[in-house]
Structure formats: structure tokens, C-alpha cells
Design an enzyme around this catalytic site. Structure first.
Site, PDB file in Angstrom:
ATOM      1  N   CYS A 259      21.492  41.219 -37.822  1.00 22.42           N
ATOM      2  CA  CYS A 259      21.494  40.635 -36.473  1.00 22.42           C
ATOM      3  C   CYS A 259      21.340  41.748 -35.439  1.00 22.42           C
ATOM      4  O   CYS A 259      21.812  42.865 -35.627  1.00 22.42           O
ATOM      5  CB  CYS A 259      22.753  39.804 -36.237  1.00 22.42           C
ATOM      6  SG  CYS A 259      24.322  40.598 -36.655  1.00 22.42           S
ATOM      7  N   SER A 292      25.259  43.864 -39.252  1.00 22.43           N
ATOM      8  CA  SER A 292      25.012  44.065 -37.818  1.00 22.43           C
ATOM      9  C   SER A 292      24.080  45.245 -37.626  1.00 22.43           C
ATOM     10  O   SER A 292      24.069  46.179 -38.435  1.00 22.43           O
ATOM     11  CB  SER A 292      26.322  44.356 -37.096  1.00 22.43           C
ATOM     12  OG  SER A 292      26.774  45.663 -37.401  1.00 22.43           O
ATOM     13  N   ASP A 293      23.306  45.217 -36.553  1.00 24.00           N
ATOM     14  CA  ASP A 293      22.623  46.447 -36.171  1.00 24.00           C
ATOM     15  C   ASP A 293      23.721  47.452 -35.794  1.00 24.00           C
ATOM     16  O   ASP A 293      24.859  47.072 -35.517  1.00 24.00           O
ATOM     17  CB  ASP A 293      21.659  46.208 -35.007  1.00 24.00           C
ATOM     18  CG  ASP A 293      20.561  47.283 -34.965  1.00 24.00           C
ATOM     19  OD1 ASP A 293      20.780  48.378 -35.524  1.00 24.00           O
ATOM     20  OD2 ASP A 293      19.507  47.034 -34.372  1.00 24.00           O
ATOM     21  N   CYS A 294      23.376  48.760 -35.810  1.00 24.09           N
ATOM     22  CA  CYS A 294      24.457  49.741 -35.808  1.00 24.09           C
ATOM     23  C   CYS A 294      25.225  49.776 -34.499  1.00 24.09           C
ATOM     24  O   CYS A 294      24.669  50.046 -33.439  1.00 24.09           O
ATOM     25  CB  CYS A 294      23.910  51.083 -36.258  1.00 24.09           C
ATOM     26  SG  CYS A 294      23.354  50.889 -37.965  1.00 24.09           S
ATOM     27  N   SER A 296      26.535  47.060 -33.224  1.00 21.49           N
ATOM     28  CA  SER A 296      26.356  45.798 -32.481  1.00 21.49           C
ATOM     29  C   SER A 296      27.673  45.143 -32.105  1.00 21.49           C
ATOM     30  O   SER A 296      27.791  44.573 -31.022  1.00 21.49           O
ATOM     31  CB  SER A 296      25.595  44.778 -33.326  1.00 21.49           C
ATOM     32  OG  SER A 296      24.238  44.852 -33.110  1.00 21.49           O
TER      33      SER A 296
END
Ligand SMILES: *[C@@H]1O[C@H](CO)[C@@H](O)[C@H](O)[C@H]1NC(C)=O
Ligand SMILES: *[C@@H]1O[C@H](CO)[C@@H](O)[C@H](O)[C@H]1NC(C)=O
Length: 774
Positions: A259, A292-294, A296
Site C-alpha cells: 500500500c 506498507s510502503d516504507c 507509511s
């Protein structure tokens, strides 16, 4: 006391040496024979993965569990489980963009394929899958040597919706269906699923489709991805933004979805239960984990202030369906979230069930990796001659000829013996591999490539891509004046388009345009312009300049890019690449805010719409443009003129059994149709009319009946073929009626318009009348 006998010394030292030897030969692994978990059910290869995961979860404390919710998962030494770094990257070759990959030692580099936008230009789905397989071999080899993980956060399948986007280069372009096909092919290649014995197929690698969804903005006009709230209609979400993600999961069977940072309609993507749990798991049935994107989660708490406490952020994301946090947030706050009653142990277990299952499918609890499938892959499987050849082949297939006036190309080695090689990218190396790259095996620069066909005289003209201020343009002009031919290599690099950097202009930076024009003016022979870039560049000045004989777009062609460019220019290879995105004039970015997510044009607001599917304004080069050194023609061999869509009587009955308006239905819901095997077969003969062998991509576009908010034009199929000079090849394709001829209505409901659909293949057009059958 007597001194110990040599034999005793050996006895004491032997185990010590053995341990050192083993440790340096391969990294430690879980479920090692004689380790603390020997005999425990979670190590038992013969048991169903589901029960092994359950067994392992049952042995972990809460404190241990929360340390497994993050990318650098902690080890559990008492169970012989080592720490694991989830974050590896393999977008177009093994990449050290994430901490999971380390180059050096036995693995100094890996094969660097063209950046994805360039591979996309090949329009060759078998190349995409094969590239995935090779990257998978190299990643697995590096894993065996302890220098890579098995979970790669690739590919990037966001739709390249705006030409300014710095990460457009990472994507397969602007067409959602093409991106869908890329996603499925590359993921299949990376994952190579095998052995479904114990309830779940096993995986060679676990791929990840990112960044879900409607991301495609990094930093434009003061708005960055961490603050961006993408306002997206249900319609655009269904028939544009989510299309590649759906295919990545349902057709590619990707083991993960990431995401994104942005919000969609006011909700951070990593905290949206409808779009995560609802869509990815509920509708697409992801068998895998959501990551998650890093940072996020940290971003939606600290930057977007979406929740008032960190524990509420933990609850929001876990309950939305997140399984793994790239970043430390969940490791820091999940225990207190449980204590404060915001989440339960069941929420944690649900997330870990998904991540541990993927690890089990990868064989990470099956003991010694060297005795498992792929255990034999090692240093000799990385940068092998075959792999490096494929990188060259991919670069060649991605080369697009944009202009070739008076058949200036290919150059001839007998007439063009001295070639001036000019431009900031004339000796490009690092720039050719784009972003999310690794350390390549080697480079072949344009200068080196051209030098193998002719005497190459280099004058950069612009010392770098920015090309500001005082630049050696004069000497470049002098070189052009005397050479038999001129090749000018210009374009962009990561200082102009990158992660966290969108462009605000589509023009060539600095004095590059001036360089090209002055060199073209002075040249006595043909002038070939080569553009290296991820996104499109407004080069209308060169398209319109009769002194610029030919223009080639090479994208970011990877480690072998210079050889591929030279092979194309001198005709050793006949290019067949096509643009995977529209090339807009500079005007476009003045008129269209990057933040406007609407795909569809809105004439009342002067909004021209986006991508070839909806855009109504002028272009420099259209999507799909690309020339060849030969000429192809098509003839239609088989294509029905009628098609009736069988309706699912039961479903209709339950909704609108006696509605007389049913007869007048203009667009039928896909869910009301019987879609199984509902195809329009299209058979086309492709003839090579010229005197050179070549490759050609047959593209089928459809136009829907008028009066719907469907795309004006949609690519519904493509197939690349090789045809010898004077020869002919028959291509059998099929248009999938429910998927390809449908669009989303204003409520995001997919419908097939009833009436005349027209199909276009090159110069041909053909009409199919679609009706209903109860
Ligand atoms: C059923 O018919 C009614 C009116 O006759 C209409 O409003 C409704 O949208 C229809 N339902 C479906 C699912 O098509
Ligand atoms: C597509 O790519 C594969 C892999 O490089 C290659 O073998 C095949 O010939 C290509 N297809 C065409 C038509 O060029």
C-alpha cells in the site's frame, strides 16, 4: 601433566573449524538439523503449511510476535529462527535499493536489464516473463550466498498517468491493460510457483505489486506523496488505477501487495479497510501479505495526523488488513496497542499468519537451503553470458525509432566510417540503468557500442544533462562538420526524474536543445538523435527540423544499452519497439495540474484528459508509435461481425425479473453475463513488404459504441511476431468480451456496451455488433 596428544587437539579444534567453514559457506537457516527446533511440527516439511504456521505462532510470545511485524524481523534464537530482512528489490535486475541485498564478495554485481519502461516498449510478454525468470535465478543465487532475501518488492505497476512523474520510468507505461499483462508476466517469471503438495504452491521468490493505489505523484509544485490526497472516482479506480493490481494478484498470483503513502479520497492507503481487506482479499483473494510502503504507517500518523495516538494508527492499519510494516512503527507500538485495548492478539496473529505462510512457501523453514530446489544456484548463475545476452536482447527490443526521414537509418559501415558521437549521454553508463537498479555486471556505453561499427570521435557538447552555462558546444559543432555522420545522445537522468522528483517541464534540460540544433546545422552527413529518458520529452523541435534525420528513444536501456543502440543505428538489428506512453507537448504541463487524478476529459473545464484512452489534445508522438526498417501490412482472416452476450438468467431474475426496460438495456453488467470463454477470435496475416527481416507488434484497439463514458480507444490485445523479408505470419488473437470490451460506469460497475464496437488493427478496421441473448 602430560601435554595433550595431537589427536586430542584435533578433536577439540575440529568442531570449531567446521562451524567457521559452514558459516562462511552459507548463512544460518531455520530448522537446522540438530538445532533447537528439531522435530517441532513447524519444521516438518511433510505437514500442511497451514498447520506449520499455526504451530509456530502458538510457540511465540507477544513480545516476539510484534518484532516480526516489521521489515527487519527479529530472530527468535530459542527456536533457532534468525532475523530476516523482508525488503529486497528486483525491479529490472537484483537491486540493492533495499537493505536485503548486498553486493560484494562472490556477488560483485548482477545483470542489469533495461528500466521497465524500456522493456515495456518491446510489447513482448514472453520477454517480460523470461526476464523475471532470470532475475529470479540471480536473486535466489544471491540468497543462497546470504546476500539477498527471497521477498522482492517488485514490480511497480502504477499507471503512468502523467508525463512528469519521476517514477514513470519504473512502470510498464500508461495503458492499464498492458500494465496488467506486464505485471502478470513478470510476477510469474519471478515467482515460478511449483509443487502444490501441501495445500499451497511453493515459491521461488515472492513478488510484490506496488504501490496500491492511485499513487503516481512524488513531489510536484510543493505537494509530495506523503501529503497527497488523491481524489479518485469509482470509475477511474475500477477501469484504470486498479486494473494492473487486480491482474497482478489474480493472474500473476503475486504473493504480496504494497500500500502506498498517499491517501485516496481522504483515507491513507495503508489504513483503508475497503481497499485493502475489501478489495485485495475480499475480491481478488490475495494469497499472501500486504506490506506498507516504507514508513507509511509513521507517515499517516506523524505527517498526515490521521489518528490521534500511535496505538490508534496500529489499530487502523492492522484492522484495514496490513500484515507487515516497512519501518519500525508496529514493532514499537503494537504491544501498547494491545494493552490499551486497541487491537487484540488475534489481529497480530492474522497478520503473522499471512507473512509466515509466505516464508513457509518460500521454503524458509524447510532446513538447509542447499538441499532444496534452487539450492544449486550460485555465483556462476549471476552475470552469466546467457543472462547478459538477454539484457542486450531486451535493450534491442525496447528501442523505438520515432523518426526516420528519407530512410537515413540504418547507417552504413562503408559510408559512415567516421562518426561524431556527441551529447551528455554519449558515454552514459550509470544513467542507462535508471533507478531501482543494482551494480551491473559491466556497461557498454553508446560510445563503445558505436566504436565497434565506426571510428567514433567523441565531443560531449554538454558536460552533464543539466547543461547549464558555459559548455563545450563549439568543439561538438566542429566535430559534426567533418564526420560522415553524427549521433547525438541526449536526455534525462535521475537528477531530473526520480523517486521524490517529478519534472515541471517536458523540454530537454538546459542547453541540450541548442546543442542538437547547432550540431545538426553544421553536420555534413546524417544526424541521428538518441534520447535516453524514462518519461516523454517534448522534442518537437527535432521532429520538425529537416536536418535531424532520425530520432531514436532508448529509454534507460540497462547495462548493454550502448551496444543495443549501435546495433539499431547500424542495422545489425531491426528495431520494433513501440511507445508505451503518449508524448505530450510542453503545453500540456502548463494546462494540467499533476494532482488532478481524473482520467476522463472535462471540456467544460478545459481539462484534456489523460493518456491515449481519454486525452483529446495534440501529441508529439502517440502511444504505440514506433517505426521499423521494413514495412508491414495486415489482412483480416477471421473476425466475426456479430456477437451475442449470453445473460445469466438466474442473476437477472433475482434483480430485475420483470423490468420491461431490460429490453432497452444499453450496457449490460459484466456480473450479469456468462463470461466463460466469451471471446471474439481475430486472426490476422502480417506481411513483411520490405527487404529486411523484422519484428512487428500486432495491436488491436477497440472503440465502443457512442454515448458511453468508456475510453475513446482501448488496446485490447497485442502480439509480437517476427516476419522475414517478403514473408507472412498468421497471428491468432482473441478479444475477451467481458474484460476487454467493458468499462466502468460512474458507480464503478463494469458494463459491456451493447451495439457496434469497432476494432482497429493498423490500417484495418472491423465492426462487431454486440447484442444480448437471454
Ligand atoms: C432494476 O430496475 C430498476 C428500474 O426498473 C432500476 O432502477 C435498477 O437499477 C435495476 N437494477 C439493476 C441491477 O439493473
Ligand atoms: C520476444 O522475446 C523473446 C525473449 O527474448 C524472444 O525469444 C522472442 O523472439 C521475442 N519475440 C519476438 C517476436 O521478437
Amino acid at each position: 601433566m602430560a601435554s595433550p596428544s595431537p589427536c586430542t587437539i584435533l578433536f577439540f579444534l575440529f568442531p570449531f573449524f567446521l562451524i567457521i567453514f559452514v558459516a562462511s559457506a552459507r548463512p544460518p537457516f531455520a530448522c537446522a538439523p540438530g538445532g533447537p527446533a528439531t522435530g517441532l511440527p513447524f519444521c516438518s516439511v511433510g505437514h500442511p503449511i497451514k498447520s506449520r504456521v499455526k504451530d509456530l505462532l502458538g510457540r511465540l510470545t507477544r513480545a516476539e510476535k510484534v518484532r516480526l511485524l516489521v521489515n527487519n524481523a527479529a530472530g527468535v534464537p530459542r527456536l533457532g529462527i534468525n532475523g530476516y530482512e523482508w525488503w529486497s528489490e528486483a525491479l529490472h535486475g537484483v537491486s540493492n535499493t533495499g537493505p536485503g541485498v548486498r553486493f560484494g564478495g562472490k556477488f560483485p554485481g548482477a545483470t542489469s536489464f533495461p528500466q521497465v519502461i524500456t522493456s515495456a516498449a518491446s510489447f513482448n510478454a514472453s520477454l517480460w516473463e523470461l526476464t523475471g525468470q532470470v532475475v529470479s535465478d540471480e536473486t535466489r543465487a544471491m540468497y543462497n550466498g546470504g546476500q539477498a532475501g527471497l521477498t522482492v518488492w517488485s514490480p511497480n505497476v502504477n499507471v503512468f498517468r502523467d508525463p512528469r512523474w519521476g517514477r514513470g520510468q519504473e512502470t510498464p507505461g500508461e495503458d492499464p491493460k498492458m500494465a496488467a499483462r506486464y505485471a502478470a508476466a513478470y510476477v510469474r517469471g519471478l515467482q515460478q510457483p511449483y509443487d502444490g503438495k501441501h495445500g499451497r504452491t511453493k515459491l521461488k521468490l515472492a513478488a510484490c505489486c506496488k504501490h496500491y493505489t492511485a499513487y503516481d505523484l512524488d513531489n510536484w509544485n510543493g505537494i509530495d506523496r506523503f501529503h497527497f490526497n488523491a481524489l479518485v472516482s469509482k470509475q477511474d479506480l475500477e477501469d484504470t488505477f486498479n486494473v494492473p493490481f487486480k491482474a497482478c494478484v489474480t493472474e500473476g498470483n503475486a504473493a504480496s501487495v504494497m500500500c502506498s503513502y498517499n491517501q485516496v479520497n481522504g483515507v491513507p492507503m495503508c489504513a483503508d479497510p475497503n481497499l485493502l481487506k475489501g478489495t485485495i482479499r475480499g475480491q481478488w483473494h490475495l494469497d499472501g501479505y500486504i506490506v506498507s510502503d516504507c514508513d507509511s504507517v509513521d507517515v499517516f500518523y506523524n505527517t498526515q495526523h490521521y489518528t490521534s495516538t500511535p496505538e490508534d494508527a496500529v489499530a487502523a492499519t492492522l484492522k484495514a488488513g496490513l500484515d507487515l510494516d516497512c519501518g519500525p512503527f508496529l514493532a514499537q507500538y503494537t504491544e501498547s496497542a494491545v494493552t490499551k485495548g486497541k487491537v487484540t492478539d488475534n489481529n497480530i496473529d492474522a497478520a503473522l499468519t499471512n507473512t509466515l505462510t509466505v516464508q513457509m512457501r518460500l521454503g524458509m523453514y524447510d532446513g538447509d537451503p542447499s538441499t532444496q530446489p534452487f539450492g544449486n544456484l550460485g555465483p556462476r548463475d549471476v552475470c552469466s553470458p546467457a543472462h547478459q545476452n538477454l539484457a542486450l536482447e531486451a535493450a534491442r527490443q525496447g528501442i523505438v525509432i520515432l523518426k526516420n526521414a528519407r530512410k537515413a537509418l540504418p547507417l552504413s559501415t562503408s559510408h559512415h566510417r567516421t562518426v561524431a558521437v556527441i551529447g551528455p549521454h554519449s558515454d552514459a553508463t550509470v544513467a542507462m540503468i535508471g533507478n531501482y537498479a543494482g551494480v551491473p555486471c559491466r556497461y557498454t556505453s553508446p560510445l563503445q557500442g558505436i566504436g565497434s561499427y565506426a571510428t567514433a570521435v567523441q565531443q560531449k557538447g554538454c558536460m552533464d544533462v543539466a547543461c547549464q552555462g558555459d559548455q563545450p558546444i563549439g568543439p561538438a559543432v566542429d566535430a559534426a562538420r567533418t564526420a560522415d555522420a553524427v549521433i547525438v545522445v541526449v536526455g534525462l537522468d535521475q537528477s531530473f526524474e526520480a523517486e521524490q522528483k517529478d519534472r515541471d517541464s517536458l523540454l530537454l534540460p538546459g542547453r541540450q536543445q541548442e546543442l542538437v540544433s547547432k550540431v545538426a546545422m553544421a553536420s555534413k552527413g546524417p544526424v541521428v538523435l538518441v534520447v535516453m529518458s524514462g518519461g516523454p520529452v517534448d522534442i518537437s523541435f527535432a521532429e520538425n527540423d529537416p536536418r535531424v534525420s532520425a530520432i531514436i528513444w532508448a529509454g534507460y536501456p540497462g547495462q548493454a544499452g550502448g551496444a543495443a543502440v549501435a546495433d539499431a543505428i547500424f542495422g545489425a538489428y531491426n528495431p520494433g519497439g513501440k511507445l508505451p506512453m503518449t508524448w505530450y507537448p510542453q503545453d500540456y504541463v502548463k494546462k494540467v495540474p499533476m494532482t488532478d487524478m481524473n482520467m476522463r476529459a472535462n471540456p467544460s473545464k478545459g481539462y484534456p484528459g489523460r493518456t491515449y484512452r481519454f486525452y483529446t489534445g495534440p501529441v508529439i508522438y502517440p502511444f504505440g508509435h514506433g517505426l521499423s526498417y521494413t514495412k508491414f501490412s495486415h489482412s483480416l482472416i477471421r473476425a466475426p461481425t456479430q456477437l451475442s452476450v449470453p445473460l445469466d438468467g438466474q442473476k437477472l431474475m433475482s434483480v430485475n425479473s420483470t423490468n420491461p426496460a431490460q429490453r432497452k438495456v444499453r450496457a449490460v453488467r459484466v456480473t450479469h453475463a456468462r463470461c466463460d470463454a466469451l471471446h471474439i477470435p481475430i486472426h490476422v496475416d502480417v506481411r513483411n513488404e520490405g527487404d529486411r527481416d523484422g519484428t512487428h507488434t500486432v495491436m488491436i484497439y477497440s472503440n465502443p459504441p457512442a454515448g458511453h463514458s468508456a475510453p475513446a480507444k482501448q488496446l485490447v490485445g497485442f502480439e509480437k511476431v517476427h516476419v522475414t523479408a517478403g514473408g507472412q505470419v498468421r497471428v491468432a488473437m482473441a478479444v475477451d468480451v467481458c474484460n476487454d470490451l467493458s468499462f466502468a460506469d460512474a458507480n464503478g460497475v463494469r458494463r459491456i456496451p451493447i451495439g457496434e464496437h469497432s476494432l482497429h488493427i493498423g490500417e484495418l478496421s472491423h465492426s462487431v455488433s454486440v447484442s444480448l441473448r437471454l
